[in-house]
Design a protein around this motif. Structure first.
Motif, mmCIF file in Angstrom:
data_model
loop_
_atom_site.group_PDB
_atom_site.id
_atom_site.type_symbol
_atom_site.label_atom_id
_atom_site.label_comp_id
_atom_site.label_asym_id
_atom_site.label_seq_id
_atom_site.Cartn_x
_atom_site.Cartn_y
_atom_site.Cartn_z
ATOM 1 N N GLU A 9 -1.355 9.891 10.600
ATOM 2 C CA GLU A 9 -3.024 10.128 11.431
ATOM 3 C C GLU A 9 -4.243 9.416 11.232
ATOM 4 O OE1 GLU A 9 -3.972 13.278 12.324
ATOM 5 O OE2 GLU A 9 -2.311 14.786 11.689
ATOM 6 N N GLU A 10 -3.112 8.124 10.430
ATOM 7 C CA GLU A 10 -4.278 6.719 9.978
ATOM 8 C C GLU A 10 -4.489 6.174 11.380
ATOM 9 O OE1 GLU A 10 -6.879 7.462 8.750
ATOM 10 O OE2 GLU A 10 -6.002 8.715 6.919
ATOM 11 N N ARG A 11 -4.775 4.981 11.363
ATOM 12 C CA ARG A 11 -4.419 3.382 12.184
ATOM 13 C C ARG A 11 -5.300 2.662 11.365
ATOM 14 N NH1 ARG A 11 -10.020 2.169 15.719
ATOM 15 N NH2 ARG A 11 -11.395 2.779 14.503
ATOM 16 N N ASP A 12 -4.795 0.895 11.395
ATOM 17 C CA ASP A 12 -4.854 0.010 10.451
ATOM 18 C C ASP A 12 -6.636 0.920 9.941
ATOM 19 O OD1 ASP A 12 -2.486 -0.247 10.432
ATOM 20 O OD2 ASP A 12 -2.768 -2.471 11.986
ATOM 21 N N GLN A 13 -7.398 0.544 10.832
ATOM 22 C CA GLN A 13 -8.611 0.006 10.336
ATOM 23 C C GLN A 13 -9.179 1.550 8.612
ATOM 24 O OE1 GLN A 13 -11.450 -0.080 13.674
ATOM 25 N NE2 GLN A 13 -11.551 -2.190 13.066
ATOM 26 N N SER A 14 -9.026 2.864 9.559
ATOM 27 C CA SER A 14 -9.132 3.896 8.709
ATOM 28 C C SER A 14 -7.917 3.815 7.638
ATOM 29 C CB SER A 14 -8.802 5.624 8.984
ATOM 30 O OG SER A 14 -8.017 5.328 10.034
ATOM 31 N N PHE A 15 -6.826 3.114 7.387
ATOM 32 C CA PHE A 15 -5.579 3.425 6.838
ATOM 33 C C PHE A 15 -6.553 2.456 5.483
ATOM 34 C CE2 PHE A 15 -1.584 1.375 4.393
ATOM 35 C CZ PHE A 15 -2.043 2.292 4.333
ATOM 36 N N LEU A 16 -7.227 1.472 5.415
ATOM 37 C CA LEU A 16 -7.260 0.177 4.895
ATOM 38 C C LEU A 16 -9.017 1.017 4.312
ATOM 39 C CD1 LEU A 16 -7.193 -2.693 6.853
ATOM 40 C CD2 LEU A 16 -6.198 -2.009 4.591
ATOM 41 N N ARG A 17 -9.496 1.161 5.196
ATOM 42 C CA ARG A 17 -10.491 1.745 4.270
ATOM 43 C C ARG A 17 -10.860 2.743 3.822
ATOM 44 N NH1 ARG A 17 -15.063 -0.318 6.541
ATOM 45 N NH2 ARG A 17 -14.949 -1.320 8.698
ATOM 46 N N ARG A 18 -9.465 3.851 3.892
ATOM 47 C CA ARG A 18 -9.120 4.864 3.075
ATOM 48 C C ARG A 18 -8.281 5.256 1.550
ATOM 49 N NH1 ARG A 18 -9.614 10.369 5.160
ATOM 50 N NH2 ARG A 18 -9.683 9.535 6.690
ATOM 51 N N LYS A 47 2.124 7.835 -6.705
ATOM 52 C CA LYS A 47 1.143 8.815 -7.353
ATOM 53 C C LYS A 47 1.177 9.527 -7.280
ATOM 54 C CE LYS A 47 -1.674 5.923 -8.062
ATOM 55 N NZ LYS A 47 -2.014 5.011 -9.345
ATOM 56 N N PRO A 48 0.921 10.607 -8.383
ATOM 57 C CA PRO A 48 1.405 12.152 -7.912
ATOM 58 C C PRO A 48 1.263 12.673 -6.707
ATOM 59 C CG PRO A 48 -0.106 12.127 -10.069
ATOM 60 C CD PRO A 48 0.058 11.028 -8.816
ATOM 61 N N GLY A 49 2.191 13.918 -5.427
ATOM 62 C CA GLY A 49 1.465 13.999 -4.142
ATOM 63 C C GLY A 49 1.751 12.766 -3.489
ATOM 64 N N GLY A 50 2.425 11.715 -3.967
ATOM 65 C CA GLY A 50 2.598 10.295 -3.445
ATOM 66 C C GLY A 50 3.242 10.595 -1.713
ATOM 67 N N ARG A 51 4.494 11.449 -1.728
ATOM 68 C CA ARG A 51 5.098 11.572 -0.816
ATOM 69 C C ARG A 51 4.494 12.574 0.490
ATOM 70 N NH1 ARG A 51 10.484 10.556 -0.029
ATOM 71 N NH2 ARG A 51 9.890 8.596 -1.510
ATOM 72 N N GLU A 52 3.772 13.216 -0.030
ATOM 73 C CA GLU A 52 3.066 13.719 1.550
ATOM 74 C C GLU A 52 2.314 13.247 1.639
ATOM 75 O OE1 GLU A 52 0.709 18.183 1.736
ATOM 76 O OE2 GLU A 52 2.074 17.411 -0.544
ATOM 77 N N GLN A 53 1.581 12.866 0.482
ATOM 78 C CA GLN A 53 0.338 11.419 1.231
ATOM 79 C C GLN A 53 0.173 10.699 2.153
ATOM 80 O OE1 GLN A 53 -1.721 8.922 -2.086
ATOM 81 N NE2 GLN A 53 -3.802 9.885 -1.278
ATOM 82 N N MET A 88 1.157 -0.713 -0.037
ATOM 83 C CA MET A 88 0.327 0.463 0.179
ATOM 84 C C MET A 88 0.982 1.187 0.344
ATOM 85 S SD MET A 88 -3.290 -1.181 2.390
ATOM 86 C CE MET A 88 -3.933 0.708 2.502
ATOM 87 N N PHE A 89 1.392 0.957 0.844
ATOM 88 C CA PHE A 89 2.768 2.838 0.741
ATOM 89 C C PHE A 89 3.666 2.887 -0.449
ATOM 90 C CE2 PHE A 89 2.696 2.475 5.905
ATOM 91 C CZ PHE A 89 1.553 3.538 6.155
ATOM 92 N N GLU A 90 3.941 1.670 -1.122
ATOM 93 C CA GLU A 90 5.202 1.186 -2.292
ATOM 94 C C GLU A 90 3.345 2.383 -3.462
ATOM 95 O OE1 GLU A 90 7.495 -1.491 -4.206
ATOM 96 O OE2 GLU A 90 5.549 -2.076 -3.997
ATOM 97 N N TYR A 91 2.371 1.729 -3.383
ATOM 98 C CA TYR A 91 2.004 2.251 -4.635
ATOM 99 C C TYR A 91 1.214 3.715 -4.331
ATOM 100 C CZ TYR A 91 -2.677 2.542 -6.579
ATOM 101 O OH TYR A 91 -3.760 2.632 -7.690
ATOM 102 N N LEU A 92 0.969 3.553 -3.029
ATOM 103 C CA LEU A 92 0.499 5.323 -2.948
ATOM 104 C C LEU A 92 1.961 6.497 -2.894
ATOM 105 C CD1 LEU A 92 -1.192 5.217 0.433
ATOM 106 C CD2 LEU A 92 -2.270 5.734 -1.448
ATOM 107 N N ASP A 93 3.135 6.023 -3.201
ATOM 108 C CA ASP A 93 4.266 7.056 -3.029
ATOM 109 C C ASP A 93 4.103 7.073 -4.272
ATOM 110 O OD1 ASP A 93 6.626 8.400 -1.927
ATOM 111 O OD2 ASP A 93 7.650 7.046 -2.287
#
Length: 429
Positions: A305-314, A292-298, A285-290
């Motif tokens: 800000e997140e925990r596992d439940q919110s991270f997975l849902r978001r 993306k455009p603006g991925g490092r900031e994301q 998930m972190f590899e995929y998000l990074d």
């Protein structure tokens, strides 16, 4: 450590730390300690702490891990990291040079996560962590050595508190259940600050002596310290795995070390058959998000800000579900059946099923409702999953032990409201 010296390890640590800083990670001062496999077994059994109070469950965990390790049924963790300031990590001296390099980089990822994630910032004091556990260990040993108390009485209270150690405040949205209509009655009897804290309620309101109350508070305080780790397992391990991978790619390792690095990394983040590997899911998930455009900031924001439940849902989308070949399964009689796969119709159900099962989501929530004529009335916040009755009956006995009187528990069984009762003689009806 015939393959390398401490000076060589120190040089690699300096190179790793330089790249950690360049990546913008923000971490506590890092201390590494080299230990034997016997020491690592002890640290693993005693949840990583250099000092911890004695209890039979830790000895049992040690013997179990030692037996499994000796018969090659399981391995030992490459490292163990403490959420403390300075951050302490243990490295096994039998590790190869590459494995030490990889685990040191991995540790810096954990260190950054501990310092920055909101759950850890809000609910733990890293600068006091080691001292807290030492103080708790000393107090428990004093009670054990007290001729008027002794080990048997101490163990009785610790056993009861351990059985309820996860019945403390949780993060995220609060479930309302039927408290709203009972609010006035409940909050007069159960203070609002204890309405989601059964263990804290029992410590404060149960019929306990001062030393018994202190023991329950000790277990509760340590449970609260570990709660963020339980709620961020996928994120924490994924974050550390992602950064050890990025850092070692930049270290320009010699070829023989680079080949071992790829092998070790793939072992860490490979999917597991029949269960979720948090390293695998978090890393992907972190590899995929990074990317993306603006991925490092994301990913920096997610880590904060997140925990596992919110991270997975978001952030767990259909593309990731398909790439990781995720699916959900259930039972039909004695057969295991696939309920949903990560296709257009089913990926959201797969995501939600995973989110509902991570961390402490699988542990039932039991809250104190009211006290009627000395009977403590508890409520199971039913979420569609029934309680396991054998475990529930034994746990009710521990509640009655700490409460010092009769206890009732309201839950749902076979679609019907059901009340279980445990009297002072620990008899269940």
């Amino acid at each position: 450590m015939s393959e390398y010296s401490l000076q060589e390890l120190s040089c690699w640590n300096d190179r790793i730390e330089e790249r950690v800083k360049q990546a913008g990670l923000d971490y506590y001062e890092q201390h590494f300690e080299i230990c034997s496999y016997e020491d690592m077994l002890c640290y693993e059994a005693y949840v990583g702490m250099p000092a911890h109070y004695p209890h039979w469950s830790y000895g049992k965990a040690y013997e179990r891990q030692k037996t499994f390790y000796q018969y090659n049924l399981t391995g030992l963790p490459y490292e163990m990291v403490i959420n403390s300031n300075p951050c302490i990590a243990y490295l096994m001296k039998d590790n190869t040079l590459l494995l030490q390099i990889l685990t040191m980089a991995h540790v810096y990822g954990h260190n950054d996560f501990f310092k920055n994630n909101r759950l850890f910032r809000r609910d733990t004091r890293a600068d006091m962590a080691v001292e807290m556990f030492k103080t708790h260990a000393n107090r428990v040993r004093e009670y054990i050595q007290d001729p008027g108390i002794g080990p048997v009485k101490v163990e009785r209270i610790l056993d009861a508190a351990h059985a309820l150690r996860f019945q403390v405040p949780r993060h995220g949205e609060k479930k309302q259940s039927d408290r709203k209509e009972l609010a006035k009655e409940v909050y007069e009897l159960v203070p609002a600050r204890l309405a989601d804290d059964l263990l804290g309620f029992l410590a404060e309101k149960g019929r306990l002596t001062d030393w018994e109350q202190d023991l329950v508070h000790i277990v509760r305080e340590e449970s609260m310290y570990f709660m963020p780790q339980l709620e961020t397992k996928i994120m924490n391990e994924g974050w550390a795995s992602y950064w050890h991978y990025r850092i070692l790619q930049e270290l320009e390792l010699p070829q023989e070390l680079h080949l071992e690095f790829l092998q070790r990394h793939n072992l860490v983040v490979r999917p597991h058959e029949g269960r979720i590997n948090p390293y695998f899911v978090g890393f992907k998930m972190f590899e995929y998000l990074d990317k993306k455009p603006g991925g490092r900031e994301q990913i920096m924001t997610a880590r904060r800000e997140e925990r596992d439940q919110s991270f997975l849902r978001r952030y767990l989308n259909r593309e990731l579900c398909e790439e990781m070949h995720l699916f959900s399964y259930g039972s039909e009689g004695e057969n295991i059946i696939v309920e949903d796969i990560a296709d257009e119709e089913g990926w959201q159900n797969v995501r939600d099923t995973l989110a509902n099962s991570v961390g402490i989501a699988g542990i039932p929530v039991i809250v104190p409702q009211t006290v009627c004529k000395g009977v403590l009335e508890l409520k199971h916040e039913f979420d569609g999953r029934e309680l396991e009755m054998g475990y529930t009956r034994e746990t009710l006995k521990y509640v009655a032990e700490l409460w010092g009187g009769e206890v009732s528990l309201s839950t749902v069984l076979n679609g019907r409201e059901t009340v279980l009762r445990c009297n002072e003689q620990k008899e269940i009806s």
